[in-house]
Structures are given as C-alpha cells and as structure tokens.
Design a protein around this motif. Structure first.
Motif, PDB file in Angstrom:
ATOM      1  N   LYS A 159       0.844  -1.183   0.000  1.00 29.45           N
ATOM      2  CA  LYS A 159       0.000   0.000   0.000  1.00 29.45           C
ATOM      3  C   LYS A 159       0.886   1.241   0.000  1.00 29.45           C
ATOM      4  O   LYS A 159       1.764   1.383   0.856  1.00 29.45           O
ATOM      5  N   PRO A 160       0.700   2.151  -0.975  1.00 26.34           N
ATOM      6  CA  PRO A 160       1.568   3.330  -1.063  1.00 26.34           C
ATOM      7  C   PRO A 160       1.494   4.196   0.192  1.00 26.34           C
ATOM      8  O   PRO A 160       0.416   4.419   0.746  1.00 26.34           O
ATOM      9  N   ALA A 161       2.656   4.652   0.617  1.00 27.95           N
ATOM     10  CA  ALA A 161       2.705   5.571   1.753  1.00 27.95           C
ATOM     11  C   ALA A 161       2.419   6.985   1.262  1.00 27.95           C
ATOM     12  O   ALA A 161       2.483   7.272   0.064  1.00 27.95           O
ATOM     13  N   LYS A 162       2.107   7.871   2.186  1.00 30.56           N
ATOM     14  CA  LYS A 162       1.848   9.264   1.843  1.00 30.56           C
ATOM     15  C   LYS A 162       3.113  10.091   2.043  1.00 30.56           C
ATOM     16  O   LYS A 162       3.850   9.899   3.006  1.00 30.56           O
ATOM     17  N   GLY A 163       3.345  11.010   1.109  1.00 30.59           N
ATOM     18  CA  GLY A 163       4.454  11.935   1.243  1.00 30.59           C
ATOM     19  C   GLY A 163       3.945  13.300   1.669  1.00 30.59           C
ATOM     20  O   GLY A 163       2.746  13.579   1.599  1.00 30.59           O
ATOM     21  N   THR A 164       4.852  14.154   2.097  1.00 29.94           N
ATOM     22  CA  THR A 164       4.472  15.496   2.529  1.00 29.94           C
ATOM     23  C   THR A 164       4.934  16.529   1.510  1.00 29.94           C
ATOM     24  O   THR A 164       5.896  16.312   0.766  1.00 29.94           O
ATOM     25  N   THR A 165       4.254  17.658   1.488  1.00 31.59           N
ATOM     26  CA  THR A 165       4.655  18.748   0.599  1.00 31.59           C
ATOM     27  C   THR A 165       6.041  19.256   0.977  1.00 31.59           C
ATOM     28  O   THR A 165       6.884  19.521   0.107  1.00 31.59           O
ATOM     29  N   GLU A 166       6.295  19.383   2.271  1.00 29.85           N
ATOM     30  CA  GLU A 166       7.601  19.862   2.735  1.00 29.85           C
ATOM     31  C   GLU A 166       8.715  18.930   2.265  1.00 29.85           C
ATOM     32  O   GLU A 166       9.761  19.378   1.778  1.00 29.85           O
ATOM     33  N   GLY A 167       8.491  17.627   2.402  1.00 27.85           N
ATOM     34  CA  GLY A 167       9.501  16.672   1.966  1.00 27.85           C
ATOM     35  C   GLY A 167       9.724  16.724   0.471  1.00 27.85           C
ATOM     36  O   GLY A 167      10.862  16.624  -0.010  1.00 27.85           O
ATOM     37  N   LEU A 168       8.647  16.893  -0.287  1.00 27.38           N
ATOM     38  CA  LEU A 168       8.745  16.979  -1.744  1.00 27.38           C
ATOM     39  C   LEU A 168       9.582  18.180  -2.170  1.00 27.38           C
ATOM     40  O   LEU A 168      10.502  18.056  -2.988  1.00 27.38           O
ATOM     41  N   LEU A 169       9.276  19.339  -1.624  1.00 29.41           N
ATOM     42  CA  LEU A 169       9.969  20.559  -2.031  1.00 29.41           C
ATOM     43  C   LEU A 169      11.422  20.573  -1.567  1.00 29.41           C
ATOM     44  O   LEU A 169      12.277  21.181  -2.212  1.00 29.41           O
ATOM     45  N   THR A 170      11.702  19.890  -0.471  1.00 30.38           N
ATOM     46  CA  THR A 170      13.093  19.762  -0.024  1.00 30.38           C
ATOM     47  C   THR A 170      13.890  18.922  -1.011  1.00 30.38           C
ATOM     48  O   THR A 170      15.009  19.281  -1.406  1.00 30.38           O
ATOM     49  N   GLN A 171      13.318  17.797  -1.432  1.00 34.28           N
ATOM     50  CA  GLN A 171      13.995  16.926  -2.395  1.00 34.28           C
ATOM     51  C   GLN A 171      14.150  17.604  -3.751  1.00 34.28           C
ATOM     52  O   GLN A 171      15.142  17.411  -4.455  1.00 34.28           O
ATOM     53  N   ASP A 172      13.160  18.411  -4.121  1.00 32.09           N
ATOM     54  CA  ASP A 172      13.116  18.998  -5.459  1.00 32.09           C
ATOM     55  C   ASP A 172      14.337  19.850  -5.777  1.00 32.09           C
ATOM     56  O   ASP A 172      14.794  19.883  -6.921  1.00 32.09           O
ATOM     57  N   VAL A 173      14.865  20.552  -4.798  1.00 33.56           N
ATOM     58  CA  VAL A 173      15.948  21.502  -5.076  1.00 33.56           C
ATOM     59  C   VAL A 173      17.329  20.969  -4.706  1.00 33.56           C
ATOM     60  O   VAL A 173      18.323  21.699  -4.799  1.00 33.56           O
ATOM     61  N   LYS A 174      17.420  19.704  -4.308  1.00 31.67           N
ATOM     62  CA  LYS A 174      18.729  19.148  -3.974  1.00 31.67           C
ATOM     63  C   LYS A 174      19.573  18.970  -5.238  1.00 31.67           C
ATOM     64  O   LYS A 174      19.075  18.490  -6.260  1.00 31.67           O
ATOM     65  N   PRO A 175      20.858  19.341  -5.209  1.00 28.96           N
ATOM     66  CA  PRO A 175      21.723  19.138  -6.375  1.00 28.96           C
ATOM     67  C   PRO A 175      21.825  17.666  -6.778  1.00 28.96           C
ATOM     68  O   PRO A 175      21.860  17.340  -7.960  1.00 28.96           O
ATOM     69  N   VAL A 176      21.874  16.777  -5.790  1.00 29.77           N
ATOM     70  CA  VAL A 176      21.893  15.339  -6.060  1.00 29.77           C
ATOM     71  C   VAL A 176      20.464  14.833  -5.930  1.00 29.77           C
ATOM     72  O   VAL A 176      19.891  14.828  -4.841  1.00 29.77           O
ATOM     73  N   GLN A 177      19.883  14.447  -7.041  1.00 30.44           N
ATOM     74  CA  GLN A 177      18.480  14.066  -7.067  1.00 30.44           C
ATOM     75  C   GLN A 177      18.271  12.612  -6.609  1.00 30.44           C
ATOM     76  O   GLN A 177      19.138  11.755  -6.819  1.00 30.44           O
ATOM     77  N   PRO A 178      17.116  12.324  -6.013  1.00 29.47           N
ATOM     78  CA  PRO A 178      16.843  10.974  -5.488  1.00 29.47           C
ATOM     79  C   PRO A 178      16.369  10.007  -6.578  1.00 29.47           C
ATOM     80  O   PRO A 178      15.211   9.608  -6.632  1.00 29.47           O
ATOM     81  N   TYR A 179      17.305   9.650  -7.466  1.00 28.43           N
ATOM     82  CA  TYR A 179      16.983   8.686  -8.514  1.00 28.43           C
ATOM     83  C   TYR A 179      16.856   7.280  -7.926  1.00 28.43           C
ATOM     84  O   TYR A 179      17.338   6.995  -6.829  1.00 28.43           O
TER      85      TYR A 179
END
Length: 264
Positions: A159-179
């Motif tokens: 069952k998919p877990a829920k993510g947060t907006t804060e977590g999303l936007l933090t990951q979005d601008v990281k130089p090393v992306q979460p591939y």
C-alpha cells in the motif's frame, strides 16, 4: 472461519487490482484520444480540447496551454504521438503518461522534421474526464526515434505511503536528485534512458528553483516544475524542468526527470 476470511481478503485484493487496471487503461485511452484529435483537427485544437483550464505547457516558460493554443495561428503541421508508459496514483484520479512524438511540417511530407519524448501529468476533472495538468517534451534528432511498446506500470506491491509537501519541495531543489533504477531521465538531444542504464552519472551541479507543484489526492505521487541552471564547458545552461515523483520506501523518489534548455 480462517478460510472464509482469507477468501474475502483475496477477493478484495482482486477487486482493487481490477479497479486500478481499469483506471490506468482509461488514462492511456485518454492519451490516445488526445493524439487522435491532433491528427483529425490539428495539434492546436487537440491541446485546447484535452488540456485542463489551468493546464501548463512550456513555451519556453510555463504558460497556460489552452490559451496559448487557442490563440495560435492555424497550422498545417502534423504532430503525432502515443503513450509508451503510464502510471496512476492510488487515488485513481491522478497519473502520468510518456512516449515518443514526431512532427511533420505537413501531413503529406515523407520526412519527419522533429521528434522527441513527451511527459504529461493528467488529472481527472469533476465531470470524470481526464485532462492534462502539465506537459513538457524534450527533443532529439528524428533518426533517434524508435518504436515503443506500451507498458502500463505494475501495481505497487505494498500500500503506497503518503508523502508530505515539505519533503517533496526539499527533495526537489537538492543538487543530487533521489533517482532509483527505473527513473526515466530526459535530456535535450538524447533519447530518454533509465537511471540503471546511464553510462555517465547525471550531473550533481544543477541548481533548481521551484515554480510550482501538485500532489495527488492520495499524496503518493506528485509533480514539480521550475527553472534550472547548470555550469557547462560552454558557459551556464539555463532552462526549465518538470519532474514526476512517487513515494517509494516511505520517501519521495524521482520517476521522471525532464530538463529542457532555453534556446539561445
């Protein structure tokens, strides 16, 4: 008693799988209808009919796609495409499609003038219709085009877990992306490739500036878009990005990463 409970749980699981498969097929069919409208009525009218009222396209900056195409001069050009892959949120009303496109200056032309891969995020509207929320395509030489076989995404094992907006936007601008292994990476001038197949590790010196985002109602999928800059041997490259995300292992991970440089 235990057997009855087990059968009931199995039946519920099968019904859920059927519901998801049907919703995903419905999404892919919406993409096919979009493409068919382009052939029948022209690509401008196709975008007018199949984009959401607030749907965005990149021209080159993010702009209202319905308004842009409604006001565009009539064109004889032929734009064709089809979905090669699609996935859907557990909410069954939010998903994305991606696949190859080809462009001809006129329908009767034998030569393909342009080609690339598109990435579209779709949202189901209150009337039950699927409409495009945001769309970005990269481009490459027509000789790189190849036939793709449609592959719908398999259902998540858990069952998919829920993510947060804060977590999303933090990951979005990281130089090393979460591939992860299956991340689809789009780059100008090149055919998209999965992260597991890359020969050169994606650059970690890209700087991102977020301009917008949206999460599925289930908060298990999302998209982000904005501007990027990257130092290169020829100077600083700037452009726009569109990323599609999914919560995997309890964290936001990139499933599609598209960078389109601005034309100089």
């Amino acid at each position: 008693m235990k057997l009855t409970l087990l059968l009931a749980l199995l039946l519920c699981a099968l019904q859920a799988a059927n519901t998801r498969d049907e919703a995903l097929e419905d999404l892919a069919n919406a993409e096919h209808r979009f493409a068919a409208t382009s052939v029948k009525k022209g690509f401008h009218q196709a975008f007018v009919e199949h984009l959401a009222g607030d749907g965005l396209v990149f021209a080159p900056s993010p702009t209202n796609g319905k308004k842009l195409h409604a006001e565009a001069p009539e064109s004889k050009a032929l734009l064709t495409w089809y979905p090669a892959y699609a996935d859907i949120s557990s909410s069954l009303d939010w998903g994305y499609t991606t696949g190859p496109y080809a462009f001809k200056a006129a329908p009767e032309d034998t030569a393909t003038a342009g080609a690339g891969f598109y990435l579209s995020v779709w949202k189901k509207q209150p009337d039950g219709q699927w409409k495009v929320a945001i769309d970005m395509g990269n481009s490459f030489a027509p000789n790189l085009l190849k036939e793709e076989v449609y592959r719908p995404a398999p259902a998540p094992e858990n069952k998919p877990a829920k993510g947060t907006t804060e977590g999303l936007l933090t990951q979005d601008v990281k130089p090393v992306q979460p591939y992860f292994e299956e991340t689809l990476i789009y780059r100008h001038g090149a055919y998209p490739v999965k992260y597991k197949d890359v020969i050169i590790e994606p650059a970690a010196n890209v700087r991102y500036s977020n301009l917008g985002h949206d999460l599925s109602p289930a908060a298990d999928m999302a998209y982000t878009y904005g501007r990027y800059s990257q130092p290169t041997a020829k100077g600083t490259e700037t452009g726009y990005y569109l990323k599609v995300w999914r919560v995997l292992g309890g964290e936001w991970r990139l499933v599609a990463h598209n960078l389109v440089p601005e034309r100089k």
